[in-house]
Design a protein around this motif. Sequence first.
Motif, PDB file in Angstrom:
ATOM      1  N   UNK A  59       4.460  11.666   3.367  1.00  0.00           N
ATOM      2  CA  UNK A  59       3.805  11.122   4.414  1.00  0.00           C
ATOM      3  C   UNK A  59       2.925  10.063   3.681  1.00  0.00           C
ATOM      4  N   UNK A  60       2.147  10.231   2.838  1.00  0.00           N
ATOM      5  CA  UNK A  60       1.765   9.091   1.971  1.00  0.00           C
ATOM      6  C   UNK A  60       2.538   7.653   2.357  1.00  0.00           C
ATOM      7  N   UNK A  61       3.715   8.101   1.475  1.00  0.00           N
ATOM      8  CA  UNK A  61       5.157   7.283   1.516  1.00  0.00           C
ATOM      9  C   UNK A  61       5.275   6.502   2.811  1.00  0.00           C
ATOM     10  N   UNK A  62       5.193   7.250   3.142  1.00  0.00           N
ATOM     11  CA  UNK A  62       5.668   6.840   5.096  1.00  0.00           C
ATOM     12  C   UNK A  62       4.346   5.800   5.901  1.00  0.00           C
ATOM     13  N   UNK A  69       1.889  -0.096  -4.415  1.00  0.00           N
ATOM     14  CA  UNK A  69       1.946   1.617  -4.071  1.00  0.00           C
ATOM     15  C   UNK A  69       3.110   1.808  -3.556  1.00  0.00           C
ATOM     16  N   UNK A  70       3.213   1.468  -2.736  1.00  0.00           N
ATOM     17  CA  UNK A  70       5.014   1.858  -2.133  1.00  0.00           C
ATOM     18  C   UNK A  70       6.059   2.368  -3.488  1.00  0.00           C
ATOM     19  N   UNK A 403      -3.285   2.703 -11.213  1.00  0.00           N
ATOM     20  CA  UNK A 403      -3.617   2.872  -9.760  1.00  0.00           C
ATOM     21  C   UNK A 403      -5.467   3.919 -10.240  1.00  0.00           C
ATOM     22  N   UNK A 404      -5.702   5.214 -10.664  1.00  0.00           N
ATOM     23  CA  UNK A 404      -6.817   6.080 -10.536  1.00  0.00           C
ATOM     24  C   UNK A 404      -7.811   5.288 -10.454  1.00  0.00           C
ATOM     25  N   UNK A 413      -7.764  -5.134   3.186  1.00  0.00           N
ATOM     26  CA  UNK A 413      -6.463  -5.356   3.840  1.00  0.00           C
ATOM     27  C   UNK A 413      -5.525  -5.419   3.396  1.00  0.00           C
ATOM     28  N   UNK A 414      -4.942  -4.048   2.162  1.00  0.00           N
ATOM     29  CA  UNK A 414      -3.830  -3.616   1.181  1.00  0.00           C
ATOM     30  C   UNK A 414      -3.366  -4.767   0.596  1.00  0.00           C
ATOM     31  N   UNK A 415      -3.725  -6.072   0.670  1.00  0.00           N
ATOM     32  CA  UNK A 415      -2.583  -6.589   0.082  1.00  0.00           C
ATOM     33  C   UNK A 415      -2.227  -6.470  -1.402  1.00  0.00           C
ATOM     34  N   UNK A 416      -1.162  -7.088  -1.761  1.00  0.00           N
ATOM     35  CA  UNK A 416      -0.853  -6.393  -3.469  1.00  0.00           C
ATOM     36  C   UNK A 416      -1.316  -7.181  -4.802  1.00  0.00           C
TER      37      UNK A 416
END
Length: 814
Positions: A59-62, A69-70, A403-404, A413-416
Motif C-alpha cells: 500500500x505504501x509503495x503504491x 523512499x520508493x 529516514x527515521x 511537496x515530496x521532492x527528492x
Amino acid sequence: MSEGTYQRLWEASHVTLQELLDREQPLLEPVPDRERQSFQYRLSALYLHYLGLLRQFDTVYDQMVQPQKRRLLRRLLDGVAGRVLELKDELVRTDLCESHCLDRVLQDLKLTPADLEVPIPKYFLLEQSSTTKERGLMLAEILSRMEPLTAEDIFPGIHRTEAIILVQKVERARQGRLRATFMREIRKEEEKDRKIQEDGQRKFSQDQAAVTIQKVWKGYLQRRRTQQDRQTEMELIGMLPSPNQVEHLCIIAQACHGEDVQRLRQLEKEEEFQLAMVKAHGSLTETEGPDMKEKMKEQIRQWFIECHALTGRFPDYPDESLGGSYLIFADKTPEQVRLELEMQESKKKEQSKEKEKNEQKKKKKKGKEEKSKKGDADTMLQVLPSKSVPVINVGHEEYKNLWKTRNESVHPSQNFDSETLREEKRKEVEMEIRVQVDELMRQELKNLRLAVDREEGRPLKAPKKKAGKKMGKKEKDLTPDRSLDSLYEELVIFGLLKKSEAVALKDYVGDCLYLGSTLSLANKLPMPSLFDIRQNMALYGVLRLGSPDIHAMAPLIRSILLVGPPGMGKKMLVKAVCTETGANLFDLSPDNLKGKYPGKAGAQMVVHMVFKVARLLQPSVIWIGNAEKNFYKKVPKEEREMDPKRIKKDLTKALRLLNPGDRVMLIGTTARPQLAEMKGLCKVYERILFMPRPDYASRYVLWKHMIEAQGVQVTQGLDISALAKVSDGYTPGHILQAIQSVLNEWRLLQLSQRPLVASEFLGHLAKLDPVYKEEEESLKDWYFKTPLGKKSLKLSKDQLEAREAQLAKEKRKK
C-alpha cells in the motif's frame, strides 16, 4: 489518503518489522520432533505477521511519491515477499502438507480470514504495462496475418424466401402472445365481477368503513417499520448487503481516482529525480573527479614506497574481484594490507588441503556415526538460512539511519533530498574513478618493478590467475541463427503461444476451512478448500513470476501440477497467473502438439524453442493440459499415433536448466493422474496441488458470487443455503452451468415480476453428473502415494499411535 497517512503507515510498518526480526533468531535453533506443534504454531504466527507487513508495504509503495523512499520501499517489499515464500516452504516441510490449518493461530492473534489473503503487489502489472501492451500488439498483428474467417464461414447463408417465412413466424408468435395476455386479463375481470354478484356486496356504515381502513393501514405501517428495523440491524452486523450500492460505488470510484492521481505524481517526481541524478553525476565528475583521481594516485604511490621500504619489494596489486585499490584506502598500514593478501593466498591452499583430507575421512567413516547423525537430523526441526532476511535487515538499517529521524516538514511537496542524492552519486563517481586509477597504477607498478628488478637483480613474479568456478552444463542452442521475432511468430502460427484470457485470481471464489484444527484433533486429515488452492497459486505462481528479485530470493520452484476432477477451475487458475503477472502463455499439451514437429528431432526442437522464447520474454507460463499423457503407464491404442510421451525426456532436461531468476513456470493440469507413472510425474512436477470437491462454505460463496455476477441481486427469498446443501458433490463448473441455464435473457427480464427461487436450479443440476465419492477417493488414494502424501500419511499415523500410547499409560496409572 494524504502523504502524512502513508508516512505514518510506513513508520508503523518498521515498528512491526523490528519485532519480527527479533523473532527470527530463535527459529534458527533446532527443535526436537516432539515439539512439532509448538514449532508449527510459531512459524504460522510469523507467516501471518509477514503477510500483514507485505500488505502494508504494498500500500505504501503504491502511493508514496518521494522517489528515494520508493527505492527503499521496493527493496523492503521484495524482501518481505521473499520471506513470505520462504516461510511457506518451511510450513510445508513442517506440516508435510500444502494446505495449513491456521484457524487456531488466527483466533489467538485476533485476525480474520481476510488476513490470510496473499496480497499481490500492484507494481507487477503497473511497471510492465508498456511491455505487456507491446506483446499484445505483436500477437494481434501475427494473428491478423493468418487466414481470417470469411462472413460466409461465420454466418451460414439462407435463402430470401426462407428468411421472410422465418420473420413471419416470429411476428405471428409475438401477436399471439399479446392476444393471449389480453384475453387472460379480460377473463380475470369477468370472474371477479361474477363472484361479487354471487356473494352480494356487504354494506358498511361510514364509521365501520373508517375503522376498517385504519386497522389495515396501521397494521401495514407497523409491519413495514418492523421489517425496516430488522433490515437495518442485519445490515449493521454484516448479515445482509447494503442496498445503497450506488453510494458505495461512488466512494470506491473517488478512492480509485485519488490513487491514479498519486501514481501520476510518482511519474513526475521520478522524471525530476532521473534528471537530477544525471546532473549530479556530471557535476561531481567535473568538480571533484580530478581531485579524487590525484588523491588516489598519491595514496597508492605512497603505499608502494612504504611497502618497498619495509619489505624490500613492491607489493602485489589487489585484484579487481577483491575490490582493487579499495583495500588500500581502508584504514590499514601497508604491512597489514600485505599480510592480508598473503594470508588469503595461504588460506586458499589450506582450504584445498583440508577439503582433500575431509573427503578421505568421510569415505572412511561410514556406519554408526552417520546413522546416528541421520537419526538426530530426522528428529530435529529447524528453519533453513534465509536469503531475504539480510536484505530486509539492510533496508531496515537504512531506514533507521537515514529516514527515521528526518523532519518531513522540510519537503512538503515530496521532492527528492539533494544531499542524500549527492552522497550516493559521490560513491558511484569514486568507484568509476577508482577503476580508471587501478588500470593506470597497475601499469605504473609494473614499470617500477622492472626498473627496480634490473637494479637489484630480483626475478619478477608472474601474477597468479584466480581459478574460476566451473560452469554447469549449458543447453545447446539449436536455433543460433534465428531471431527472437521469427521464433515468436512461428510459435504463434503453430498455436504453441496463445493469447491468454483476462481472468483475475480473486474471481476464483471460495471460502477458507474454519475447522481445520478441530478435524486434525479428531484424527481426520482436512482437505484443502478453494481458498487454500487460490492462496497456493498466488504464492507458488504469481509472487514468484511477478518480480525477478523475489524469484531470486525465494526457494526455487520450477513446476506445479494441479490435480482435480473436471470443472474445478484448473485452466482458470493458469489464466489467472498469466493475467496477474503479465506472463506469456505457452501450450505444450499433447493434444495441441498432435501433428506438429514430428519425430525425435521435432520434439527436441519444439521444447527448445518454447523454453528459449520463454526465457527471453519473461515472465512465462508453460501449460500442459492432460499432463498424465506425457507419463502414460500404457499408451491407449487410439493415442499411439499422437505419441504423447515424445517430449518427456526433453521436458525434464529443459526444466533442470532453469535457474533462480528465470521466471518461467511449468504448470500441468490433470483429472486422471492414476494413468501416469508416479516416479516420472513427481520428478518433473515439484509441487502437486490436490483440488477436491468444494465444501459447504465454498459452495455457498460460489452460488452467491456467480448469481450476482449475472446482474441479479440476491434477496432473502432466494435460499442460497439450501442450494449449497443440495449441490454437494458438484464442482464450480457444474454450478456455473446451472446458473447460466436458468438466468437466460428471457428470465432476467421477468425478475421484476417473478423473483428468483432456489427450486428453479434443481432441474438443471439434476441433468449434470456430479463427482461421485468413489472418484474423489481414487484421487485421494493417488495423492497419498506421492512423496509428500506418503510423509503426511506417515506423520498422521505416528501422531495417532503416540496419542493411543499416551492414553494407555494414563489408564494404567489410574
